[in-house]
Design an enzyme around this catalytic site. Sequence first.
Site, PDB file in Angstrom:
ATOM      1  N   GLU A 249     -19.896 -35.531  32.781  1.00  0.00           N
ATOM      2  CA  GLU A 249     -20.947 -35.552  33.791  1.00  0.00           C
ATOM      3  C   GLU A 249     -21.858 -36.765  33.601  1.00  0.00           C
ATOM      4  O   GLU A 249     -22.271 -37.414  34.567  1.00  0.00           O
ATOM      5  CB  GLU A 249     -21.803 -34.275  33.694  1.00  0.00           C
ATOM      6  CG  GLU A 249     -21.038 -32.971  33.905  1.00  0.00           C
ATOM      7  CD  GLU A 249     -20.521 -32.373  32.606  1.00  0.00           C
ATOM      8  OE1 GLU A 249     -20.011 -33.142  31.756  1.00  0.00           O
ATOM      9  OE2 GLU A 249     -20.606 -31.146  32.440  1.00  0.00           O
TER      10      GLU A 249
ATOM     11  N   CYS B 157     -22.545 -28.133  30.392  1.00  0.00           N
ATOM     12  CA  CYS B 157     -23.114 -27.491  29.201  1.00  0.00           C
ATOM     13  C   CYS B 157     -24.630 -27.411  29.333  1.00  0.00           C
ATOM     14  O   CYS B 157     -25.265 -28.207  30.005  1.00  0.00           O
ATOM     15  CB  CYS B 157     -22.712 -28.256  27.942  1.00  0.00           C
ATOM     16  SG  CYS B 157     -23.472 -29.882  27.785  1.00  0.00           S
TER      17      CYS B 157
ATOM     18  N   ALA C 281      15.403 -30.425  23.226  1.00  0.00           N
ATOM     19  CA  ALA C 281      16.365 -31.204  24.012  1.00  0.00           C
ATOM     20  C   ALA C 281      17.716 -30.537  23.853  1.00  0.00           C
ATOM     21  O   ALA C 281      18.130 -30.226  22.736  1.00  0.00           O
ATOM     22  CB  ALA C 281      16.416 -32.646  23.510  1.00  0.00           C
TER      23      ALA C 281
ATOM     24  N   ALA D 216      23.002 -29.780  19.373  1.00  0.00           N
ATOM     25  CA  ALA D 216      23.790 -30.698  18.537  1.00  0.00           C
ATOM     26  C   ALA D 216      25.253 -30.366  18.781  1.00  0.00           C
ATOM     27  O   ALA D 216      25.588 -29.283  19.276  1.00  0.00           O
ATOM     28  CB  ALA D 216      23.458 -30.528  17.056  1.00  0.00           C
TER      29      ALA D 216
ATOM     30  N   TRP E 244      22.610 -39.316  20.944  1.00  0.00           N
ATOM     31  CA  TRP E 244      21.425 -38.802  21.613  1.00  0.00           C
ATOM     32  C   TRP E 244      21.895 -37.864  22.705  1.00  0.00           C
ATOM     33  O   TRP E 244      22.775 -38.223  23.473  1.00  0.00           O
ATOM     34  CB  TRP E 244      20.640 -39.954  22.279  1.00  0.00           C
ATOM     35  CG  TRP E 244      20.217 -40.989  21.304  1.00  0.00           C
ATOM     36  CD1 TRP E 244      20.825 -42.166  21.064  1.00  0.00           C
ATOM     37  CD2 TRP E 244      19.067 -40.934  20.463  1.00  0.00           C
ATOM     38  NE1 TRP E 244      20.121 -42.868  20.122  1.00  0.00           N
ATOM     39  CE2 TRP E 244      19.029 -42.123  19.742  1.00  0.00           C
ATOM     40  CE3 TRP E 244      18.064 -39.976  20.267  1.00  0.00           C
ATOM     41  CZ2 TRP E 244      18.022 -42.393  18.816  1.00  0.00           C
ATOM     42  CZ3 TRP E 244      17.077 -40.259  19.349  1.00  0.00           C
ATOM     43  CH2 TRP E 244      17.056 -41.465  18.633  1.00  0.00           C
TER      44      TRP E 244
ATOM     45  N   THR F  83      14.268 -30.682   8.947  1.00  0.00           N
ATOM     46  CA  THR F  83      14.390 -31.822   9.861  1.00  0.00           C
ATOM     47  C   THR F  83      14.115 -33.124   9.132  1.00  0.00           C
ATOM     48  O   THR F  83      14.782 -34.132   9.352  1.00  0.00           O
ATOM     49  CB  THR F  83      13.427 -31.626  11.052  1.00  0.00           C
ATOM     50  OG1 THR F  83      13.870 -30.494  11.805  1.00  0.00           O
ATOM     51  CG2 THR F  83      13.396 -32.846  11.964  1.00  0.00           C
TER      52      THR F  83
ATOM     53  N   ASP G 255      17.097 -35.678   9.263  1.00  0.00           N
ATOM     54  CA  ASP G 255      16.976 -36.805  10.215  1.00  0.00           C
ATOM     55  C   ASP G 255      16.013 -37.894   9.750  1.00  0.00           C
ATOM     56  O   ASP G 255      16.001 -38.970  10.337  1.00  0.00           O
ATOM     57  CB  ASP G 255      16.475 -36.296  11.579  1.00  0.00           C
ATOM     58  CG  ASP G 255      17.415 -35.284  12.206  1.00  0.00           C
ATOM     59  OD1 ASP G 255      18.584 -35.246  11.789  1.00  0.00           O
ATOM     60  OD2 ASP G 255      16.978 -34.539  13.094  1.00  0.00           O
TER      61      ASP G 255
ATOM     62  N   THR H 127      15.844 -23.341  13.611  1.00  0.00           N
ATOM     63  CA  THR H 127      15.371 -22.284  12.712  1.00  0.00           C
ATOM     64  C   THR H 127      13.852 -22.177  12.736  1.00  0.00           C
ATOM     65  O   THR H 127      13.290 -21.082  12.878  1.00  0.00           O
ATOM     66  CB  THR H 127      15.848 -22.556  11.263  1.00  0.00           C
ATOM     67  OG1 THR H 127      17.249 -22.810  11.289  1.00  0.00           O
ATOM     68  CG2 THR H 127      15.560 -21.381  10.365  1.00  0.00           C
ATOM     69  N   LEU H 128      13.186 -23.319  12.614  1.00  0.00           N
ATOM     70  CA  LEU H 128      11.716 -23.301  12.652  1.00  0.00           C
ATOM     71  C   LEU H 128      11.231 -22.833  14.021  1.00  0.00           C
ATOM     72  O   LEU H 128      10.321 -22.002  14.124  1.00  0.00           O
ATOM     73  CB  LEU H 128      11.147 -24.687  12.329  1.00  0.00           C
ATOM     74  CG  LEU H 128       9.615 -24.723  12.222  1.00  0.00           C
ATOM     75  CD1 LEU H 128       9.127 -23.873  11.052  1.00  0.00           C
ATOM     76  CD2 LEU H 128       9.109 -26.151  12.087  1.00  0.00           C
TER      77      LEU H 128
HETATM   78  C1  AOF Z   1     -17.403 -32.343  25.850  1.00  0.00           C
HETATM   79  N1  AOF Z   1     -17.238 -33.201  26.889  1.00  0.00           N
HETATM   80  O1  AOF Z   1     -17.439 -33.743  29.027  1.00  0.00           O
HETATM   81  C2  AOF Z   1     -18.199 -31.626  28.364  1.00  0.00           C
HETATM   82  C3  AOF Z   1     -18.354 -30.707  27.279  1.00  0.00           C
HETATM   83  O2  AOF Z   1     -19.658 -31.559  20.721  1.00  0.00           O
HETATM   84  P1  AOF Z   1     -20.728 -31.627  21.790  1.00  0.00           P
HETATM   85  O3  AOF Z   1     -22.086 -31.393  21.274  1.00  0.00           O
HETATM   86  O4  AOF Z   1     -20.597 -32.888  22.573  1.00  0.00           O
HETATM   87  O5  AOF Z   1     -20.505 -30.412  22.781  1.00  0.00           O
HETATM   88  C4  AOF Z   1     -19.226 -29.996  23.121  1.00  0.00           C
HETATM   89  C5  AOF Z   1     -19.263 -28.808  24.071  1.00  0.00           C
HETATM   90  O6  AOF Z   1     -19.890 -29.129  25.298  1.00  0.00           O
HETATM   91  C6  AOF Z   1     -17.861 -28.415  24.437  1.00  0.00           C
HETATM   92  O7  AOF Z   1     -17.305 -27.527  23.504  1.00  0.00           O
HETATM   93  C7  AOF Z   1     -18.040 -27.765  25.790  1.00  0.00           C
HETATM   94  O8  AOF Z   1     -18.393 -26.401  25.616  1.00  0.00           O
HETATM   95  C8  AOF Z   1     -19.238 -28.488  26.399  1.00  0.00           C
HETATM   96  N2  AOF Z   1     -18.873 -29.461  27.471  1.00  0.00           N
HETATM   97  N3  AOF Z   1     -17.947 -31.135  26.055  1.00  0.00           N
HETATM   98  O9  AOF Z   1     -17.056 -32.677  24.730  1.00  0.00           O
HETATM   99  C9  AOF Z   1     -17.605 -32.909  28.128  1.00  0.00           C
HETATM  100  N4  AOF Z   1     -18.590 -31.342  29.615  1.00  0.00           N
HETATM  101 ZN    ZN Z   2     -22.197 -31.520  28.670  1.00  0.00          ZN
END
Ligand code: AOF
Ligand code: ZN
Length: 341
Positions: A47, A70, A148, A156, A164, A190, A194, A275-276
Amino acid sequence: MARAVQLSALGLGTTSPNPVVGCVVLDAAGAVAGEGWHRRAGGPHAEVEALAAAGGRARGGTAVVTLEPCRHTGRTGPCTQALLRAGVARVVHAVADPDPVAGGGAAVLAAAGVDVEGGLLAEEAAEVNAAWLHAVRTGRPLVTWKVAATLDGRSAAADGTSRWITSQEARADVHALRSRADAVVVGVGTVLADDPALTARTDPPPARQPLRVVLDARGRTPAGARVRDGAAPTLVLTAADVGAGPGGRGVDLAAALGVLHARGVRSVLLEGGPTLAGAFVDADLVDRVVAYLAPALLGQGPAALATTATGSTIAAARRLRVREVVAVGPDVRITAAPLRA
Ligand code: AOF
Ligand code: ZN
């Protein structure tokens, strides 16, 4: 919002442990005034980036954002305040923020007289942010099993040769998958068979390499293995580190994922052998399947998946929902997610 979702995807691979978020700010007349996305944890929120791009044109306008703004002061200030300061009249978000501290911004904005609407393109936005949302809910990273195989499900040939099966284009696509994952996980089998590098080799190179993780119960990863070459960070997890798996076999997968989560890993690309992969499926720890199917038939050779608990009868088959089908060169990529209660 579709554009905001696109913008959010640009952050995949560099924002963990934070979410990916995209934002478009419209001016009072409804024209695009600014765009932004969250680039890295600790950096400006989407934002704030979009408001900065919009400048004075945000006044009386609309902010369209993939995650509820937030309302907390964390590593950066509350986006609710930034939106109010900019004089935004309307906020449209896709997904509510499930974080108990950051969440609730919609109510804060509404109380301040902003016209707020949630839920627009929620499914699309949540899919791009699936790893973060899953991790908030479960405390574990989202596990994507990459496989794949030929059209008859063989990974395989009977003599063990597997290079491949899929095309150059499909292999390039896998490097893009790696570049968006926080960690790439294989078993020591793996590594021994590989000696893969497990780096993301994209053009241009990724902003950062995913963590390479070897699940290696008894510590058999050779000192000279490519995963130890320093080209990317590497973590070898033994049974002494995370506990043994069921029946004393392998490592405790849920515990290993817990360790990765504690290190900030929100998305895991599982690239281990049958297997994993079978152990992850049996433990219900596979959250996405990305299958590259090559138009080839082998008729012999190991199946792509070796489970012990799943699918001994048709009623026990794990059912998934197809999310996407895409042609990749001559191959087909199918993305599917398990149907869970
Ligand atoms: C983000 N990026 O664009 C938005 C977020 O670690 P902080 O303090 O920057 O806060 C992270 C929290 O803020 C995140 O877990 C989410 O809940 C809210 N929004 N966070 O990192 C963003 N809009
Ligand atoms: Zn925010």
